[in-house]
Design a protein around this motif. Structure first.
Motif, mmCIF file in Angstrom:
data_model
loop_
_atom_site.group_PDB
_atom_site.id
_atom_site.type_symbol
_atom_site.label_atom_id
_atom_site.label_comp_id
_atom_site.label_asym_id
_atom_site.label_seq_id
_atom_site.Cartn_x
_atom_site.Cartn_y
_atom_site.Cartn_z
ATOM 1 N N THR A 119 -12.564 -10.418 -1.026
ATOM 2 C CA THR A 119 -12.007 -11.188 0.611
ATOM 3 C C THR A 119 -10.729 -10.671 0.238
ATOM 4 N N TYR A 120 -10.322 -9.894 -0.441
ATOM 5 C CA TYR A 120 -8.809 -9.186 -0.934
ATOM 6 C C TYR A 120 -8.953 -7.846 -0.607
ATOM 7 N N ARG A 121 -8.526 -7.526 0.972
ATOM 8 C CA ARG A 121 -8.336 -6.214 1.360
ATOM 9 C C ARG A 121 -8.329 -5.816 3.392
ATOM 10 N N SER A 122 -7.988 -4.830 3.028
ATOM 11 C CA SER A 122 -7.637 -4.863 4.858
ATOM 12 C C SER A 122 -8.585 -4.289 5.582
ATOM 13 N N PHE A 123 -8.216 -4.830 6.635
ATOM 14 C CA PHE A 123 -9.633 -5.159 8.169
ATOM 15 C C PHE A 123 -8.203 -4.317 9.047
ATOM 16 N N THR A 124 -9.348 -3.791 10.137
ATOM 17 C CA THR A 124 -8.879 -3.135 11.341
ATOM 18 C C THR A 124 -9.528 -4.373 12.309
#
Length: 394
Positions: free
Chosen positions: A224-229
């Motif tokens: 849950t340490y990440r990018s999302f669009t």
């Protein structure tokens, strides 16, 4: 401080020290620091590249291939307490400023050498630039998406990290010199700096025997340490590192049932089932705009941010009140905005920031003040092509 550096790693180091109050005398060839001519953007005749790394300095232009130029360089070193250079090993000696010789005569002198691979070792004579050390250190292998070609970082970390470590080394050596009376020769390798920045990824590799894979906008340990669009096509990053943040993320996205789902019950389970988790989270983020999600998540204590363009980040910094975007004005009235100094003192006392110097503009004054040269001798040096001075009305 006498600064024989050029391009980026060295000038970045000496700008940090100049911003903190050091008097930095930049000794350049008659053609100038090569970064002055880097396209595509120029202000008042100098490149934006140069202007970003050379404020708060004085410039003396000398031909170090002449006996007079080498003599003057040695005299300037004798008048200073710190030298910083980023020549390849051996070049300083060939230019008449041998650190071993000059430090033997003045053991209190602090000398910092920045090079690609250090002053010793099998690669000491090889040239290096930022992308070379990013490649050799493994940094490029970690950058980009899995299955894609290796990518360099979007910033010149090989140069900048070396400059930072050099500044740290100089400050440490100066503190020691004040206590013992003896200086140090600080040896900074760009490659060493990049290896140091591998941090836990290097330890992971040494323990597991496996090569870490490209990180893209994710984390090897925390799914849950990440990018999302988001639904509007803009990207945001989420860094839900703790159980509290994980629960907050689920609540904001409206998927509280995931909190008790055995696949995601703790950090280890979420890591094992990360692909399933990402698919679920991505579907939820697509339901609204990035800015809307950022507002809700921040309100619930989940660290989140938009991925901004450089102009957006600079615009925000300009309104934040921390002087991270400053405007400098040249003698001829030209103005340029640059990134400020991130080291702040809460009780004030900031050093005023001065426009980067024209090539050789301070030469006559420095030679008069520090070396005691008279106008006749300065005129002779100019006439002989040893001392260069770029006039203000260029």
């Amino acid at each position: 401080m006498i600064d024989f550096t050029t391009f980026l790693s060295g000038p970045y180091c000496t700008q940090i020290l100049a911003d903190l109050g050091a008097r930095v005398i930049k000794v350049e060839p008659l053609t100038g620091d090569s970064s002055r001519a880097i396209p595509p953007y120029f202000v008042d005749g100098d490149s934006a590249y140069y202007l970003g790394n050379n404020r708060n300095k004085e410039s003396v232009a000398l031909d170090l291939k002449t006996p007079d130029g080498q003599r003057l360089a040695r005299q300037l070193v004798a008048a200073g307490d710190v030298v910083v250079e980023n020549y390849r090993p051996g070049v300083a000696r060939r230019l008449g400023i041998d650190p071993a010789e000059l430090r033997e005569g003045r053991p209190e002198l602090v000398w910092a050498s920045i090079s690609g691979f250090g002053q010793d070792g099998p690669w000491r004579d090889r040239p290096a630039y930022d992308m070379i050390v990013q490649a050799l250190s493994g940094v490029m292998s970690l950058t980009g998406e899995a299955g894609s070609s290796a990518m360099r970082l979007g910033i010149p970390a090989g140069d900048l990290v070396a400059g930072l470590f050099a500044a740290i080394g100089v400050l440490s050596a100066v503190i020691e010199q004040r206590g013992t009376g003896r200086g140090r020769h600080v040896d900074i390798s760009m490659l060493d700096g990049q290896l140091s920045m591998l941090s836990y990824q290097a330890v992971y590799a040494m323990i597991s025997g496996l090569a870490p894979q490209p990180q893209a906008a994710r984390h090897d340990s925390i799914p849950t340490y990440r990018s999302f669009t988001a639904g509007d096509g803009r990207e945001l990053v989420v860094t839900a590192n703790t159980e509290r943040m994980w629960r907050g993320l689920c609540t904001v996205l409206g998927v509280d049932e995931l909190i008790s789902d055995e696949r995601f019950i703790d950090g280890g389970a979420r890591l094992r089932h990360r692909d399933e988790l990402w698919e679920l989270l991505e579907a939820e983020f697509a339901r609204d705009s990035a800015q809307a999600w950022v507002g809700r998540l921040v309100e619930h204590g989940v660290p989140t941010a938009l991925i901004k363009t450089v102009p957006e980040a600079i615009d925000d910094a300009g309104h934040a009140g921390r002087d991270m975007v400053v405007e400098l004005e040249s003698d001829s009235g030209e103005q340029v905005r640059v990134v400020g100094n991130p080291v702040r003192f809460t009780d004030g006392g900031h050093i005023p920031l001065r426009y980067p110097p024209r090539l050789g503009q301070d030469g006559p004054g420095v030679l008069r003040e520090l070396l005691g040269l008279d106008e006749h001798e300065i005129g002779r040096l100019r006439a002989d092509g040893v001392l260069g001075v770029q006039e203000a009305d260029r």
